[in-house]
Design a protein around this motif. Sequence first.
Motif: not given
Length: 429
Positions: A336-364
């Motif tokens: 799982l720790l290795t998977k978290l490292d991959s997620l870190d890499d993905k987050l470094d490259k992703a622009d989360l600011n442009s997907v805020v509504p999508k994120l909120r909808k995913a949680i809601v």
Amino acid sequence: MIQRVKLLLCIGIAAFGVSVMGGVTAAELPHYSDTQHLGVASCASSVCHGSVTSRTSTAVRQNEYVIWSRQDRHRISYNTLLNNESKAIAKKLGLKSAHTADICLDCHADNVATHLRGSRFQIDDGVGCEACHGGAENYISSHVDADTPRGEVLQAGLYPTDEPRARAKLCLSCHLGVGDKMATHDIMGAGHPRISFELDTFGALQPAHYVLDKDYKDNKWAGSSVELWSIGQVEAARQTLLLIRDRLNTKGLFPELALFDCHSCHHSMSDRKWVANDRSSLPPGSVRLNDANFVMLLAISSVVSQDLERSLKKGLRALHQTVEKGNNPKKKITSLLTKLDSLDDKLDKADLNSVVPKLRKAIVKRAAAGKLNDYVGAEQATMAVDMLLSVEGKRAKHAKSLENLYKSVNDEDNFEPYKFAKAMKKLAG
Ligand code: HEC
Ligand code: HEC
Ligand code: HEC
Ligand code: HEC
């Protein structure tokens, strides 16, 4: 639950990517480093950080001490150890007193070794400046000189609090636990409140004694709330896994119970609120690990990489099942720790600011569908949705629904998953 209404974050949407890694280890946290801590008095002079009003002519406000001493609960965290609640906890644990016991001081004060306490150091300052910023012995003179490169000051022991992963590790070391300090079930059983954390929300609640102005953004990491939140979630998940690895201890009759979801044991037998949970797939009657931070990670990864979401879910399920069977979970944790490292890499490259509504909808969407029926998951989802609505500038519009949402998680002892799901459904519509 942190019902205190969140201060609206006015951080705005920064265009920065998140590229610096938080390369600190537990040993480098201010608590464990080997430089002298000079004491809050050394920072608090009116020409240093003790100005009554905020200055604009200098790089920092210089009223940090005043904000900390008047509004920050860290200032009173030692005093807490003197109150009746702490006295009762100490008595039940058989401690001489709470304010002299390392197991309390380690989180409620800057409890460094005696030989590392300078002449103006006072333990009753609680969680003081150097508990977060690092022992000032070697940087006290250089850090005020604008010509000293920041790297040099960091080298001299200033802790990189602006670097988001390092900051998360720091906060979580007391707000979740690290290495030898943890609010164990013994401590909880004696009456300590349950602790929970979310980096962005708690950073605002502290309250912040820094302003993300132009000068700050030019010199320090100044990402958005969404970025800080996502990094906080990854770091919390990582730290949770390390605690499970180091503290589960399956030797006795019971493992360390504080690693599990408190509410999976602590509720009335007449509740009958068990429902299947796809993060663990455990049968009724099982005790679930506290996987609150993975709830948000699954939502985040559903937006940045569905493969990773599937893989995280699989890994998490395997961990739950291994612990449930009483087997050693080390391999599952490493995976799982290795998977978290991959997620870190993905987050470094992703622009989360442009997907805020999508994120909120995913949680809601998950919450409204009844998939967050456990209290700790619901609590994290509430903080996240609040933060995401703030960022979208939609908080005022949804004030009523948000209030309802907070109401549904306000009383953890009487948490009703259906009411929570209903409150989320309102937000979905
Ligand atoms: C050395 C341990 C330690 C560190 C590091 C630490 N905290 Fe705390 N924090 C505490 C303790 C202990 C309390 C409880 C104080 C009290 O009420 O007695 C607390 C309380 C708080 C509160 C108030 C919570 C409430 O219920 O009102 C906030 C917000 C908070 N911390 C945020 C943070 C953030 C953000 C960071 C990292 C930048 C951080 N803390 C780092 C120990 C720590
Ligand atoms: C792993 C760190 C940690 C340890 C160990 C710890 N605490 Fe705490 N304690 C916290 C944090 C963090 C909070 C604030 C929780 C919040 O509000 O989010 C807190 C809150 C409290 C509170 C409630 C404060 C309030 O008024 O809301 C009391 C009382 C308390 N602690 C006493 C103790 C005593 C006594 C011990 C030792 C037996 C102890 N704590 C050990 C981290 C710790
Ligand atoms: C609970 C942790 C914590 C405590 C306690 C704390 N700080 Fe901070 N401080 C932070 C964080 C987080 C930041 C924001 C990141 C950064 O700029 O490094 C910060 C930022 C700062 C800054 C930079 C401001 C800027 O505009 O660049 C100064 C100066 C500062 N703190 C001084 C102090 C002083 C003085 C004290 C004690 C009176 C103190 N801090 C106590 C966590 C803490
Ligand atoms: C595996 C089940 C289990 C889990 C998980 C668990 N507990 Fe407990 N807890 C117990 C048992 C058993 C007792 C002892 C009850 C007794 O003495 O009556 C207890 C006692 C307590 C008490 C003392 C209650 C009293 O009557 O004085 C508190 C408070 C407490 N737990 C809080 C927590 C918190 C907070 C968590 C999560 C971090 C948690 N527990 C997780 C089983 C659990």
